[in-house]
Design a protein around this motif. Structure first.
Motif, short mmCIF file in Angstrom:
data_model
loop_
_atom_site.label_atom_id
_atom_site.label_comp_id
_atom_site.label_asym_id
_atom_site.label_seq_id
_atom_site.Cartn_x
_atom_site.Cartn_y
_atom_site.Cartn_z
N TYR A 80 0.81 -1.22 0.00
CA TYR A 80 0.00 0.00 0.00
C TYR A 80 0.85 1.26 0.00
N TYR B 260 5.71 2.54 15.75
CA TYR B 260 4.59 2.34 14.81
C TYR B 260 3.64 3.55 14.78
N HIS B 261 3.29 3.99 13.58
CA HIS B 261 2.37 5.11 13.38
C HIS B 261 2.78 6.37 14.14
N GLU C 35 -4.41 1.40 1.24
CA GLU C 35 -4.83 0.30 2.10
C GLU C 35 -6.36 0.27 2.27
N HIS D 2 0.33 5.91 3.21
CA HIS D 2 0.85 6.56 4.41
C HIS D 2 1.80 7.70 4.01
N ASP E 259 6.04 1.00 8.33
CA ASP E 259 4.64 1.00 7.90
C ASP E 259 4.36 2.40 7.34
ZN ZN Z 1 -0.45 1.81 8.96
#
Ligand code: ZN
Length: 434
Positions: A181, A325-326, A223, A184, A190
């Motif tokens: 994907y 993460y994020h 996504e 982001h 990610d």
């Molecule tokens: Zn994500």
């Protein structure tokens, strides 16, 4: 001239893609796809119109953001500036230009007390909302007695949703499927690690797997909504042709490997993943095994009832399971050339094993006379202890019921290490494909 590793090349590409403000729709997605198209000119950039129905979903409007900042009115000072990080704005925010008290503003501010230096990544795709994201340290410095002007120069309009599709044809119409994907913004593991790995796996297939059996399909989609759109247009074809597939995400950090199975964990994709994770020296059995109940990315769509594609995930640190993460800490330092290279090497093996995963049967009754064929000599010359045993064990289970991975699992070895064994036995006409 020293060869630049794939890991380094992937990291360099990531550096180029990193600053782009991506979302589920809009110019950031197209810009990302255009950069990938420079590497793969045959990559097709597709579009689906806003408002189009895809199963139970409606394609959302396009999002365009030009600028955003938070001003302290009394001093005219910019306390938050989108130009410094695209994570400062809640992704897909509606436009706003409003003066507010701190109390009013508070409901639109997002931070992480547990990570005081990190800007969190927050989205609001399907609920009209505006907001700013900032570090907890920035938040603490805001003066509660001042007034603030919140400006987000963003708009939503009828446009399109875009995705990229790259098909590399093989001898067979049966396909290996890779989905990643591209929605982001400036976040590395990610998710930019996924698109860069997909890009370099595709490059490797084109350059090094010229005699390939399978057709390889790579999709670069936003996504969730992108996966649903893609499935709504291609479900029949995918169900008929895909024999194994993988969602590529979180493949660039230096943590240990992780595995997330398909819904029942019983597909060819799971089988090859587990064999390599358990027995290949690249991993050495050192990986974290998750359940389908821990799912979170596009496997949610690919493994949904009625879709039932053979799709699983091999990751490094799984989404949601690492502290960066994020947040803005998931950056170009967290993802490294070494981490990317490890994933590249493992997926390359996945592909090579799938290409060689045939069912074999011995051509002679009882054990063959290896010495007469010069195999003992060849083997001892190679100086590889245990290779004769491996050869004989392979033959012992080449009974027409086991594929390469089955035999590898019985022998508790990496299926990748048996490719060479199968090739050698085939050259000496000691096995045949069933
Ligand atoms: Zn994500």
């Amino acid at each position: 001239m020293e060869k630049i590793s794939e890991g380094q090349q992937m990291h360099d590409l990531m550096k180029e893609l990193f600053p782009i403000t991506r979302s589920i729709t809009g110019e950031g997605v197209r810009q990302t796809l255009r950069i990938l198209k420079e590497i793969h000119p045959e990559l097709e950039i597709k579009s689906v119109k806003s408002g189009e129905r895809c199963f139970d979903w409606i394609v959302p409007k396009e999002w365009k953001i030009d600028d955003a900042y938070l001003l302290e009115v009394e001093t005219g000072r910019k306390v938050i500036d989108f130009k410094r990080s695209n994570l400062h704005v809640v992704n897909y925010s509606v436009g706003v230009d409003k003066t507010l008290t701190f109390e009013e503003l508070k409901n639109h501010l997002h931070y992480r007390e547990d990570l005081p230096d990190a800007i969190p990544y927050v989205t609001s795709y399907y609920n009209p909302y505006w907001g700013f994201c900032l570090t907890y340290n920035q938040y603490k410095e805001l003066d509660r007695n001042k007034t603030y002007r919140a400006v987000i120069k963003a708009r939503h309009f009828d446009g399109e949703l875009n995705y990229g599709e790259l098909v590399i044809k093989g001898k067979s119409s049966k396909e290996i499927f890779f989905s990643t994907y591209i929605c982001h913004p400036s976040l590395a593991n990610d998710n930019l690690s996924g698109p860069v790995l997909a890009t370099y796996l595709a490059k490797w297939i084109k350059e090094n797997l010229k005699d390939r059996n399978f057709t390889y399909r790579f999709v670069f989609i936003p996504e969730t909504i992108g996966a649903i759109c893609y499935l709504s247009r291609n479900l029949k074809h995918l169900k008929e042709n895909v024999v194994a597939g993988f969602v590529l995400t979180c493949v660039g950090d230096e943590g240990s490997f992780s595995y997330l199975p398909s819904r029942y964990g019983n597909t060819l994709a799971d089988k090859v993943a587990l064999n390599l994770l358990n027995y290949d020296p690249l991993v050495g059995g050192n990986y974290k095994k998750y359940s389908y109940l821990d799912r979170g990315s596009d496997e949610r769509q690919y493994c949904a009832p009625g879709v039932d594609l053979p799709v699983c995930l091999i990751m490094k640190s799984k989404f949601g399971e690492y502290k960066e993460y994020h947040t803005s800490l998931d950056n170009l330092d967290f993802v490294t050339p070494k981490g990317l290279q490890e994933s590249f090497d493992l997926y390359r093996k996945v592909i090579e094993v799938l290409e060689h995963n045939k069912v074999y049967k011995t051509t002679v009754i009882c054990e063959p006379q290896m010495g007469r064929r010069g195999l003992y000599h060849k083997i001892s010359h190679r100086g590889r202890k245990g290779f004769v045993k491996l050869l004989m064990d392979f033959l012992a289970y080449a009974d027409g019921t086991n594929d390469l991975i089955d035999i590898a699992n019985i022998l508790k070895v990496s299926a990748h290490s048996l490719i060479e064994v199968a090739d050698l036995l085939k050259r000496h006409n000691l096995i045949e494909e069933v």
